[in-house]
Design a protein around this motif. Sequence first.
Motif, PDB file in Angstrom:
ATOM      1  N   LEU A 140       0.849  -1.191   0.000  1.00 15.30           N
ATOM      2  CA  LEU A 140       0.000   0.000   0.000  1.00 15.30           C
ATOM      3  C   LEU A 140       0.882   1.237   0.000  1.00 15.30           C
ATOM      4  O   LEU A 140       1.894   1.261   0.683  1.00 15.30           O
ATOM      5  CB  LEU A 140      -0.862   0.039   1.265  1.00 15.30           C
ATOM      6  N   ARG A 156       3.931  -1.712  14.422  1.00 14.75           N
ATOM      7  CA  ARG A 156       3.732  -0.653  13.434  1.00 14.75           C
ATOM      8  C   ARG A 156       4.577   0.596  13.699  1.00 14.75           C
ATOM      9  O   ARG A 156       5.280   1.063  12.819  1.00 14.75           O
ATOM     10  CB  ARG A 156       2.255  -0.298  13.355  1.00 14.75           C
ATOM     11  N   GLU A 204      -2.411   5.063   1.273  1.00 16.58           N
ATOM     12  CA  GLU A 204      -2.943   3.693   1.180  1.00 16.58           C
ATOM     13  C   GLU A 204      -3.682   3.427  -0.123  1.00 16.58           C
ATOM     14  O   GLU A 204      -3.355   2.513  -0.857  1.00 16.58           O
ATOM     15  CB  GLU A 204      -3.900   3.389   2.331  1.00 16.58           C
ATOM     16  N   ASP A 248       0.760   6.561  10.040  1.00 16.18           N
ATOM     17  CA  ASP A 248       0.221   5.490   9.209  1.00 16.18           C
ATOM     18  C   ASP A 248       0.575   5.652   7.738  1.00 16.18           C
ATOM     19  O   ASP A 248       0.423   4.715   6.956  1.00 16.18           O
ATOM     20  CB  ASP A 248      -1.301   5.413   9.375  1.00 16.18           C
ATOM     21  N   LEU A 249       1.031   6.827   7.351  1.00 18.11           N
ATOM     22  CA  LEU A 249       1.494   6.996   5.972  1.00 18.11           C
ATOM     23  C   LEU A 249       2.984   6.735   5.877  1.00 18.11           C
ATOM     24  O   LEU A 249       3.452   6.064   4.961  1.00 18.11           O
ATOM     25  CB  LEU A 249       1.182   8.410   5.476  1.00 18.11           C
ATOM     26  N   ARG A 253       4.852   4.833   7.550  1.00 17.91           N
ATOM     27  CA  ARG A 253       5.284   3.448   7.739  1.00 17.91           C
ATOM     28  C   ARG A 253       4.953   2.532   6.552  1.00 17.91           C
ATOM     29  O   ARG A 253       5.328   1.364   6.550  1.00 17.91           O
ATOM     30  CB  ARG A 253       4.657   2.886   9.015  1.00 17.91           C
ATOM     31  N   GLU A 289      -5.668  -2.106   6.525  1.00 17.37           N
ATOM     32  CA  GLU A 289      -4.873  -0.984   7.037  1.00 17.37           C
ATOM     33  C   GLU A 289      -5.499   0.323   6.573  1.00 17.37           C
ATOM     34  O   GLU A 289      -5.181   0.831   5.509  1.00 17.37           O
ATOM     35  CB  GLU A 289      -3.436  -1.075   6.531  1.00 17.37           C
ATOM     36  N   SER A 322      -6.729   4.230   8.119  1.00 11.09           N
ATOM     37  CA  SER A 322      -6.887   5.162   9.235  1.00 11.09           C
ATOM     38  C   SER A 322      -7.293   6.514   8.684  1.00 11.09           C
ATOM     39  O   SER A 322      -6.984   7.547   9.257  1.00 11.09           O
ATOM     40  CB  SER A 322      -5.582   5.255  10.025  1.00 11.09           C
ATOM     41  N   ARG A 380      -7.332  10.303  10.588  1.00 10.79           N
ATOM     42  CA  ARG A 380      -6.298  11.218  10.117  1.00 10.79           C
ATOM     43  C   ARG A 380      -6.909  12.528   9.648  1.00 10.79           C
ATOM     44  O   ARG A 380      -6.376  13.597   9.878  1.00 10.79           O
ATOM     45  CB  ARG A 380      -5.507  10.580   8.978  1.00 10.79           C
TER      46      ARG A 380
END
Lengths: 450, 400
Positions: free
Chosen positions: A123, A332, A364, A401-402, A404, B344, B346, B350
Amino acid sequence: MNDSMNRRDCLKVLGISGLATGLGSTQSQAQSVGESSGFQSSVIASRKVQSDRVNATFTDGKVIQPSRELAILDTTDVLVVGGGPAGVVAAIAARRAGAKVTLVERYGHFGGLWTGGLVLLVLGHIVKGGRQVCQGIGEEIMRRLDKLDGAIIDRKPGVNPTVDAEAVKYVMVEMIEEAGVQVFLHCWGVDAIVDGDAVQGVVFESKSGRQAIVAKVVVDATGDGDVFASAGAEFEHRSHNVGLVYRIGNLDRIDKTPDSPAPKRIGSHTPVPGVNWVNLRGPEVDGLDVATLTRMEMNHRKYIWSHIQKTRRTPGYERVYLMETAPQLGVRITRVLRGLKTVTLDDLKAGTTFPDVVGVGGSENGGHGPWQIPYGALVPAKIDNVLAAGRCISAEIRMADLVRLIPNCFVTGHAAGVAGAVAAQDGCRPREVDVAKVQTILRQQEACLA
Amino acid sequence: MRHARPEIAPDRKRGRLRLLVRSACLLAAVAALWPLAPGVNSSLWVPALSPFVALAGAIATRELQAVAWLGMVVGVVVLVKRRFFCRWVCPMGFCLDGAGSLGHRLGRRSVHVPLLGQWIVLLTLGGACLGYPLLLWLDPLAIFTGVFSLGERHLGCAAWLGATGFAAVLAVNIAWPNVWCGRICPLGAFQDLLHSGSRSLRFVPGRKSEGESRLSRRAVLGVAAGAGSAGIVGLVHSDKRRPLRPPNAREESQFVGLCTRCGNCLRSCPTGVIERDLGGHGWASLLTPVLSFREGYCREDCVRCTEVCPSGAIVCLPTRNKASVRIGLPRVDMNVCLLAEDRECSACARWCPYDAIRYVFSEEQYALQPQIDPDKCMGCGACEAACPTKPHKAIVVLPA
């Protein structure tokens, strides 16, 4: 024809006999060292009682580790710690930029969580509109996977591809060897070698004991920021979901005729027919705490086993089985560097451009526009000669979350590798590196900077 | 019948001057309403000129809004000069004069229609007393403003519908020249009422003319009928199908009455989340602004729609208070949410500008679930806009 056959046979015989001679010589050498004999194994060394031992001692209820001299395993320009997506790309990039490079990895394979964690769905290589921003060496890995049979599926513009972990491990070995990177696997970086504020190398623990590698620049691609943390750099310690990925098989043998609803958590397809990978996000915990990690490993395996049993009780799904759980726990985010600059969500929203841009990040599902990664986000605010790469670069919590995502780790790894090589060759600290030169080399290596 | 043709000028010189002034007013109105006009909130000036809207809005809301002063000034002027606004300013009237002459040229004749305008005004004011100004949306300036829906970014069905009012009035005036301005227009009739009301105050009560006593009878009847209908609307109206309204919009039953459907809020929205209701929430709500967060969200730093509402249906809001005005509350559908399948994602947390979304691990489900903090959440829709699931969003903002 006959003649050539004879000649080849002849060579074969010669080769075998040569090998036998070599084996014999090692054996005789070994025998001269130790007493034991036997064909299957040979003695490398036998232990004598050492008088100069420097063990840790337990005195007054405290365990004390005395100081001791360590063997220097290697001396290099750029030392990359961690062989995940960021570390492998960093090592190849630094080597291609002309530096002498050493890569160390704690497990026996490359790819980190991508392979060992079975995070097979890639992703994050695209941005809004479907443009691919992950280029350079990361894209080269994907192209090599393309050429292999059964290594990657869904390699289409604007789509997130899924890979086979073994193919990735193989491609990474191939590329690391081609680049000429010195590699040590099964080495766990435990301590930074520091002089004042400058890192000078890293201490490793392995089956060979505690050894040191001295380097001009260290790229911390450990994911957990182990190197910069032990060197005293400022960081933020965060909790995140710790899960465990698993693969299930026989999905091509499902009997879809029974009327019962399909079970949940059947995962998504992989290049291996009939095999799906199933993600598991797990609770938000501290991924640096060994007791927590232990509990996660055990709880997750119990859950996965019971869940598969439930799936198998669904009519039509009786033959589905648990193929494997990932060897590596899905940690994570743990430590995040406080760098000269920080990647922020506001900058992403505003589409901020940086003069020291060294890469562009994706999201993602292409949900965001392109976001630039400034070089300053890789450089610790105080400590010198270490660069962060991968998920531990300087980024605010909402960007975690971006940052990683695998392709974004490729991008930051690529930048850190090139910058490390330039710093080592120019004899300057990474914070003083000529960013324009880094950008030029990155462009030459086909990285995307806009 | 003397109100029927107020446009005839005494002499040519005056006529030319009037033509000049009216052209200038039309141009000024277009410039103010044009979506690309650089003037901040200039689109408010045109619909806010109506004293009819100003008074009905003030009665319905029981407060005098800052925007009402423009209409009040016009109201004071027409007290002295009957139909001054129609003769010199009204951009709608100017357009309709053109339509009327076209009708004449096509051989159409004016038709005798009862004075509908007065009834519209009386019904509306009567309704306003109960908080529901029934026919406020017939205000000509709001209808004129609606034309500029055609300048909206997404030129869909709603934009055309916004302009249909103008087209309909134009068509009526071609078919029966000048029937709108003279007989139907509530703004014209309101001016007449104001003027005659002021005159009757000036004279001794005993000397009431027959016309005036008829007017007061009519007034009582009309206001009572308006109040009655508003009461019925209030009883019948259910809040169940209440749509999502722009921030700081008034209570639903009042909102649909106060809203003039001028479309100012739609055009002012920088993220384009305000749409026209196309009948999904009952007839009373038709063409009113509703929010849709599929593509964008209601920005935490933006109050533009509250600044351009001529009738106060959306109450003016200072920017600093935006973050404390709730629009709605999101609901998560775990049958659609990617987290139920451990994907995955979020995106919602965010994008949330209020930091109101957390992912909480459920031991029972052994999966994460988005949890919304209702104290922090303002229902801005950032989560819904960011949600990647198709075709149904897993997180949807609903009226709170």
